[in-house]
Scaffold this active site. Sequence first.
Site, short mmCIF file in Angstrom:
data_model
loop_
_atom_site.label_atom_id
_atom_site.label_comp_id
_atom_site.label_asym_id
_atom_site.label_seq_id
_atom_site.Cartn_x
_atom_site.Cartn_y
_atom_site.Cartn_z
N ASP A 51 0.81 -1.22 0.00
CA ASP A 51 0.00 0.00 0.00
C ASP A 51 0.85 1.27 0.00
O ASP A 51 0.32 2.36 0.23
CB ASP A 51 -0.89 0.02 1.25
CG ASP A 51 -1.99 -1.01 1.15
OD1 ASP A 51 -2.26 -1.47 0.01
OD2 ASP A 51 -2.58 -1.35 2.18
N HIS A 56 34.94 7.77 -16.81
CA HIS A 56 33.69 8.45 -17.19
C HIS A 56 34.02 9.77 -17.86
O HIS A 56 35.19 10.14 -17.96
CB HIS A 56 32.77 8.64 -15.98
CG HIS A 56 33.37 9.40 -14.84
ND1 HIS A 56 33.43 10.77 -14.81
CD2 HIS A 56 33.95 8.98 -13.68
CE1 HIS A 56 33.99 11.17 -13.67
NE2 HIS A 56 34.34 10.09 -12.98
N HIS A 113 20.86 14.12 -14.91
CA HIS A 113 21.49 13.99 -16.23
C HIS A 113 20.46 14.59 -17.17
O HIS A 113 19.56 13.92 -17.65
CB HIS A 113 21.76 12.53 -16.58
CG HIS A 113 22.82 11.92 -15.71
ND1 HIS A 113 23.11 10.59 -15.69
CD2 HIS A 113 23.68 12.48 -14.82
CE1 HIS A 113 24.09 10.35 -14.82
NE2 HIS A 113 24.45 11.49 -14.28
N TYR A 153 40.39 6.92 -10.18
CA TYR A 153 39.99 5.80 -9.31
C TYR A 153 41.00 4.67 -9.47
O TYR A 153 41.21 4.19 -10.58
CB TYR A 153 38.59 5.31 -9.71
CG TYR A 153 37.61 6.45 -9.91
CD1 TYR A 153 36.86 6.93 -8.84
CD2 TYR A 153 37.48 7.08 -11.16
CE1 TYR A 153 35.99 8.01 -9.01
CE2 TYR A 153 36.63 8.15 -11.33
CZ TYR A 153 35.88 8.61 -10.27
OH TYR A 153 35.03 9.67 -10.44
N HIS A 205 29.20 4.21 -8.88
CA HIS A 205 27.84 4.46 -8.39
C HIS A 205 27.54 3.67 -7.12
O HIS A 205 26.49 3.04 -6.99
CB HIS A 205 26.81 4.18 -9.49
CG HIS A 205 26.74 5.29 -10.50
ND1 HIS A 205 26.11 5.18 -11.71
CD2 HIS A 205 27.24 6.55 -10.47
CE1 HIS A 205 26.23 6.33 -12.37
NE2 HIS A 205 26.91 7.16 -11.64
N ARG A 223 36.79 12.20 -6.90
CA ARG A 223 36.06 12.96 -7.92
C ARG A 223 35.77 14.34 -7.33
O ARG A 223 35.50 14.44 -6.12
CB ARG A 223 34.74 12.24 -8.29
CG ARG A 223 33.91 12.97 -9.31
CD ARG A 223 32.84 12.09 -10.00
NE ARG A 223 31.83 11.56 -9.12
CZ ARG A 223 31.75 10.30 -8.72
NH1 ARG A 223 32.65 9.43 -9.14
NH2 ARG A 223 30.78 9.90 -7.92
N HIS A 276 27.93 16.44 -17.67
CA HIS A 276 26.66 16.21 -18.36
C HIS A 276 25.81 17.46 -18.18
O HIS A 276 26.07 18.26 -17.28
CB HIS A 276 25.95 14.97 -17.78
CG HIS A 276 25.89 14.95 -16.27
ND1 HIS A 276 24.95 15.65 -15.56
CD2 HIS A 276 26.69 14.36 -15.34
CE1 HIS A 276 25.15 15.46 -14.26
NE2 HIS A 276 26.21 14.70 -14.10
N ASP A 326 24.20 18.69 -8.19
CA ASP A 326 24.97 17.44 -8.31
C ASP A 326 26.42 17.77 -7.97
O ASP A 326 27.15 18.29 -8.81
CB ASP A 326 24.82 16.92 -9.75
CG ASP A 326 25.56 15.62 -10.00
OD1 ASP A 326 26.06 15.02 -9.05
OD2 ASP A 326 25.63 15.22 -11.18
N GLU A 372 33.23 17.32 -13.66
CA GLU A 372 33.47 16.31 -12.63
C GLU A 372 34.52 15.27 -12.98
O GLU A 372 34.23 14.08 -13.04
CB GLU A 372 32.16 15.60 -12.28
CG GLU A 372 31.36 15.10 -13.49
CD GLU A 372 30.13 14.29 -13.07
OE1 GLU A 372 30.29 13.37 -12.24
OE2 GLU A 372 29.04 14.58 -13.56
N ASP A 382 29.11 12.07 -3.28
CA ASP A 382 28.45 12.63 -4.46
C ASP A 382 26.98 12.74 -4.10
O ASP A 382 26.27 11.74 -4.07
CB ASP A 382 28.67 11.70 -5.66
CG ASP A 382 28.08 12.23 -6.96
OD1 ASP A 382 27.26 13.17 -6.91
OD2 ASP A 382 28.43 11.69 -8.03
N GLU A 385 33.31 17.51 -8.27
CA GLU A 385 32.23 17.84 -9.20
C GLU A 385 31.55 19.15 -8.80
O GLU A 385 31.08 19.30 -7.67
CB GLU A 385 31.18 16.72 -9.18
CG GLU A 385 29.95 17.03 -10.03
CD GLU A 385 28.98 15.86 -10.13
OE1 GLU A 385 28.90 15.05 -9.19
OE2 GLU A 385 28.29 15.78 -11.17
N1 GLY Z 1 25.61 11.92 -9.42
C1 GLY Z 1 25.66 11.35 -10.70
C2 GLY Z 1 26.64 12.02 -11.53
O1 GLY Z 1 27.52 12.65 -11.02
O2 GLY Z 1 26.55 12.03 -12.72
MN MN Z 2 27.42 13.52 -9.12
MN MN Z 3 27.23 14.45 -12.25
#
Ligand code: GLY
Ligand code: MN
Ligand code: MN
Length: 441
Positions: free
Chosen positions: A36, A347, A358, A385, A240, A403, A351, A268, A381, A257, A405
Amino acid sequence: MTMAEFKRRRRQLMRMMGAGSIAILASAPVAKRNRDVDYPYRPDSDFYYLTGFPEPEAVVVLIPGRKQAEYVLFCRERDPKKELWHGTRAGQEGAKEQYGADDSFPIGDLDDILPRMLEQCDRAFYAMGCDLELDRRMSEWISGIRAQGRAGIQGPLEFIALDHYLHDMRLYKSRSEIKVMRDAARISARAHKRVMQLCRPGVKEWQLEAEMAYACASAGAREQAYSSIVGGGANGCVLHYTENQDELQDGDLLLIDAGCELEYYASDITRTFPVNGRFNNAQRALYELVLKAQLAALRKVRPGAHWNDPHMAAVRVITRGLMELGILKGRLPTLLKNDAYKRFYMHRTGHWLGMDVHDVGDYKVDGSWRLLEPGMALTIEPGIYIPAGSKGVARKWWNIGIRIEDDVVVTREGCEVLSKDAPKGVEEIEELMCLKAGTRY
Ligand code: GLY
Ligand code: MN
Ligand code: MN
């Protein structure tokens, strides 16, 4: 966001569509969590962008030039019994009075009314493949119209991807959107700063996740824009990682993050810092390299630069730096040519950012990277790693995941860093972490 802004967006879209067109767009369905219990409701970003209407079970129809009504909103009817349990509904009167619809009908009447609207148009703007249930109904409506061919009814012959038009509009942020995004980033940046002060060995990752959410929610941003990543040591090397279940260890780095959503706009932000407040030599060397790459990328964010310029700037700095530290072996031109950095930086540098973390918008136009223009918002960002066991890499570098960002918006002169309140200089972080905040775990 004011109702005038939503109206301006509908006008802009309808101008592009032209007479004889119809646009149809549904909001997101309620998502069930278990039995529910539903997930907190979040309208579809495209739908909300055009309407500002926050309720589920709603469909917007735009028919430029239609005399009776250009903007029609199908939504739930008022229902005193249900409203007593679940809260008020705008209903058809509210859709017109509060949300500016020219006309409104109960959502249950969609199958009766919409085909009549559709059959009078030559061109349908519709995002196929986004909502399977609506796709199915759309097919039924169209085949129903086609079946009446002998009666002289034809309906739309041309179908155009509505999302493509809308996403291009959403890519250019207005002054009021930038203001909300600045506020969102400021709230998140301050939350990051607070979390840095609360961090110490022995604290659990989930406790800092909770502090982040608390700091944002108590500043007015109740939702996070995405699941927070709070990873100490080896967990910082999992891009992630969202389990956030481990205890933070003395001597490790911590990567966070996390960013709030404010009025349907995302922030972000990633910051990486030492759990005990002091970088060791290896951590500091890699951190300073990522920071240098991030600053180089940020310098490339200006009108006329193309989408890939910041990424390439970060890649050059990281490749050279990893070579100088002995982590990448070989000559710089060869390493660059072979994309050797991808082993440790897998990566891209950013973005688009907006209502979706995103965010929407094409990265290439006619096969070429898009040129940056004022009002576009993006993240910068870069990261490095190095998981434990990385072959040919000295142990001192293992389990370092970094990272950094930030959220930026392109301005006429260059860019504005919306998340600048989150500390990222080595000395700045170490100094801040000496000044521990109150809560003890
Ligand atoms: N938090 C997801 C990214 O940095 O794209
Ligand atoms: Mn991020
Ligand atoms: Mn990001």
